[in-house]
Scaffold this active site. Structure first.
Site, PDB file in Angstrom:
ATOM      1  N   GLY A 165      39.484  94.984  63.547  1.00 51.51           N
ATOM      2  CA  GLY A 165      40.877  94.601  63.371  1.00 51.51           C
ATOM      3  C   GLY A 165      41.642  94.722  64.672  1.00 51.51           C
ATOM      4  O   GLY A 165      41.511  95.721  65.379  1.00 51.51           O
ATOM      5  N   CYS A 166      42.417  93.679  64.970  1.00 48.26           N
ATOM      6  CA  CYS A 166      43.187  93.711  66.218  1.00 48.26           C
ATOM      7  C   CYS A 166      44.580  93.143  65.985  1.00 48.26           C
ATOM      8  O   CYS A 166      45.053  92.281  66.722  1.00 48.26           O
ATOM      9  CB  CYS A 166      42.453  92.927  67.308  1.00 48.26           C
ATOM     10  SG  CYS A 166      43.017  93.295  68.994  1.00 48.26           S
ATOM     11  N   GLY A 167      45.204  93.644  64.916  1.00 47.43           N
ATOM     12  CA  GLY A 167      46.579  93.258  64.634  1.00 47.43           C
ATOM     13  C   GLY A 167      47.548  94.167  65.365  1.00 47.43           C
ATOM     14  O   GLY A 167      47.297  94.588  66.503  1.00 47.43           O
TER      15      GLY A 167
ATOM     16  N   GLU B 257      43.716 110.416  59.993  1.00 46.17           N
ATOM     17  CA  GLU B 257      45.095 110.891  60.175  1.00 46.17           C
ATOM     18  C   GLU B 257      46.104 109.761  60.025  1.00 46.17           C
ATOM     19  O   GLU B 257      47.197 109.950  59.482  1.00 46.17           O
ATOM     20  CB  GLU B 257      45.244 111.537  61.552  1.00 46.17           C
ATOM     21  CG  GLU B 257      46.599 112.173  61.815  1.00 46.17           C
ATOM     22  CD  GLU B 257      46.843 113.394  60.952  1.00 46.17           C
ATOM     23  OE1 GLU B 257      47.736 113.338  60.089  1.00 46.17           O
ATOM     24  OE2 GLU B 257      46.139 114.397  61.116  1.00 46.17           O
TER      25      GLU B 257
ATOM     26  N   GLY C 274      51.852 107.703  59.442  1.00 42.74           N
ATOM     27  CA  GLY C 274      51.846 107.220  60.819  1.00 42.74           C
ATOM     28  C   GLY C 274      51.505 108.265  61.854  1.00 42.74           C
ATOM     29  O   GLY C 274      50.438 108.881  61.819  1.00 42.74           O
TER      30      GLY C 274
ATOM     31  N   LYS D 248      49.005 107.284  49.411  1.00 37.11           N
ATOM     32  CA  LYS D 248      49.156 108.431  50.305  1.00 37.11           C
ATOM     33  C   LYS D 248      49.233 109.741  49.514  1.00 37.11           C
ATOM     34  O   LYS D 248      48.696 110.768  49.939  1.00 37.11           O
ATOM     35  CB  LYS D 248      50.399 108.243  51.169  1.00 37.11           C
ATOM     36  CG  LYS D 248      50.288 107.052  52.115  1.00 37.11           C
ATOM     37  CD  LYS D 248      51.609 106.720  52.788  1.00 37.11           C
ATOM     38  CE  LYS D 248      51.467 105.502  53.686  1.00 37.11           C
ATOM     39  NZ  LYS D 248      52.769 105.095  54.286  1.00 37.11           N
TER      40      LYS D 248
END
Length: 430
Positions: A13-15, A131, A136, A207
């Protein structure tokens, strides 16, 4: 002495997050090498759209074959930031089988299949760090898994979604309605074009499942988490909250039962006193309040989303996993030794704020109070305002179970003098 052979990293992924991970790996390469004890090398980047220009990433590193990348055998760490259940789940398990540890930011997958992923990591002697999956940039998972490993955690309560906090904060501070605040959040880039995952609580519920499992050393899946969205929160609710000295937040709450025999995990809007530390969390920020036996009360606060903050958490995990690789060790894995059951929402005990539309005539308050008493729900305060034959009756209860409150509300609806239930909201943080 620093090892000269680099540790190889595959990026899935490279968003927004993935591109920031790649940038930091490049610009901070010397610092990362010094902290790890060996250089780290970006060995491949799996994407869906290879034609897109990705600044700072050599074209020969780009591939659309993520499976071949994780199967190479020379990859030390796979960083997964593509999200979703599949193909992420298959790619992660394949990475373990071919000798790589994994750093992931995939909250949905971990909440649904965390136990299976941990088992696959353990079977292959590899690390699984995540993590970035919760809150975030805020260091939270590692403190719960490591710093507080010798303590008994009783409660974790927090704001774990920046989009919803921005919307509710805007409604509180400006008097805006829900849709108006959501439109502003979308215009500013805080909300997705389809905000369902955020405003309906799905993101926060994932979460909460992860946090509950770590905090209480038990298995908690996404399906175990009670979830209630915030689309029904109104300006009138905020006005009522202010009269009580409260504000409204969408909270993720994970609790150990008083007798220690079960746990609960839930996500819903709630009134919290302005004196509570979470009440002061503004804008798109996140904060998590932890209560434990020995450490007491702790609060973790910071930006909960965005490319750079999330990448910071990913890179922190990458450094830890790479250090483990060099030392021939693995970090803490799944800890579910307690095997505590997850209680249903009906067993949860809290306070409630109920707003009723009633007929403005003698005896109404007595009828309402009788219904509460018959269902074993004790009333703390009552406020009534009436005009032209109609009235608003606001009842705040002492602590009661969700099941008993639901029975009370159903009985209230059957009274001729009760025109309707305008709102019901839990009161937390006291």
């Amino acid at each position: 002495m620093m090892r000269t052979r680099p540790l190889k990293v595959a990026l899935l992924g490279c968003g927004v997050v993935g591109s920031e991970v790649a940038r930091i790996m490049t610009t901070h390469a010397e610092d990362l090498a010094a902290r790890i004890g060996a250089p780290v090398e970006l060995a491949g980047v799996a994407v869906r759209r290879p034609a897109k220009v990705r600044e700072g990433i050599p074209a020969d590193l780009i591939t659309t074959d993520a499976t071949a990348l994780v199967k190479r055998g020379d990859i030390d760490v796979v960083v997964e930031v593509i999200g979703g259940i599949e193909p992420a789940r298959s790619l992660i398990t394949t990475a373990f089988e071919h000798g790589a540890s994994v750093v992931s930011a995939n909250k949905a997958l971990l909440a649904q299949d965390g136990a299976a992923l941990h088992a696959a990591a353990e079977e292959n002697g590899k690390d699984l760090y995540y993590e970035a999956a919760v809150a975030g940039a805020i260091p939270l998972i590692r403190p719960l898994r490591e710093s507080l490993a010798g303590d008994k955690i009783n409660r974790v309560m927090g704001i774990v979604n920046g989009t919803t906090n921005f919307i509710l904060d805007k409604m509180d501070s400006t008097g805006a309605g829900y849709q108006e605040a959501l439109d502003e959040a979308t215009a500013l880039g805080y909300a997705e074009a389809d905000p369902t995952a955020d405003v309906e609580g799905f993101d926060a519920a994932a979460k909460a499942a992860i946090l509950a499992g770590i905090a209480f050393h038990t298995r908690v899946r996404l399906d175990d988490v009670y979830r209630e969205g915030m689309a029904e929160v109104t300006s009138a609710d905020f006005a009522s909250a202010k009269e009580m000295g409260c504000t409204i937040k969408l909270l993720a709450i994970c609790e150990r039962a008083a007798d220690g025999g079960s746990v609960t995990a839930r996500v819903h809007p709630a009134m919290i006193p302005l004196s509570h530390p979470l009440a002061s969390v503004r804008g798109a920020y996140n904060a998590v309040f932890v209560e434990s036996d020995a450490a007491g009360q702790l609060m973790f606060y910071g930006p909960g989303a965005g490319g750079s903050p999330t990448a910071s958490a990913v890179l922190g995990d990458l450094v830890a996993v790479c250090r483990n690789k060099l030392s021939g060790a693995t970090g803490p894995g799944d800890s579910a030794y307690t095997q505590l059951p997850v209680s249903p929402m009906g067993d949860v005990v809290t306070r409630y704020h109920i707003s009723l539309d009633v007929a403005d005539k003698p005896g109404v308050l007595a009828q309402v109070a009788t219904v509460f008493a018959e269902h074993g729900v004790s009333i703390d305060t009552v406020r009534q305002q009436g005009k032209d034959g109609e009235a608003s009756l606001v009842v705040v209860t002492h602590r009661a179970s969700d099941a008993s409150l639901n029975g009370t509300v159903e009985a209230l609806r059957s009274l001729d003098t009760v025109r309707g239930v305008a709102s019901i909201m839990r009161v937390e943080g006291e």
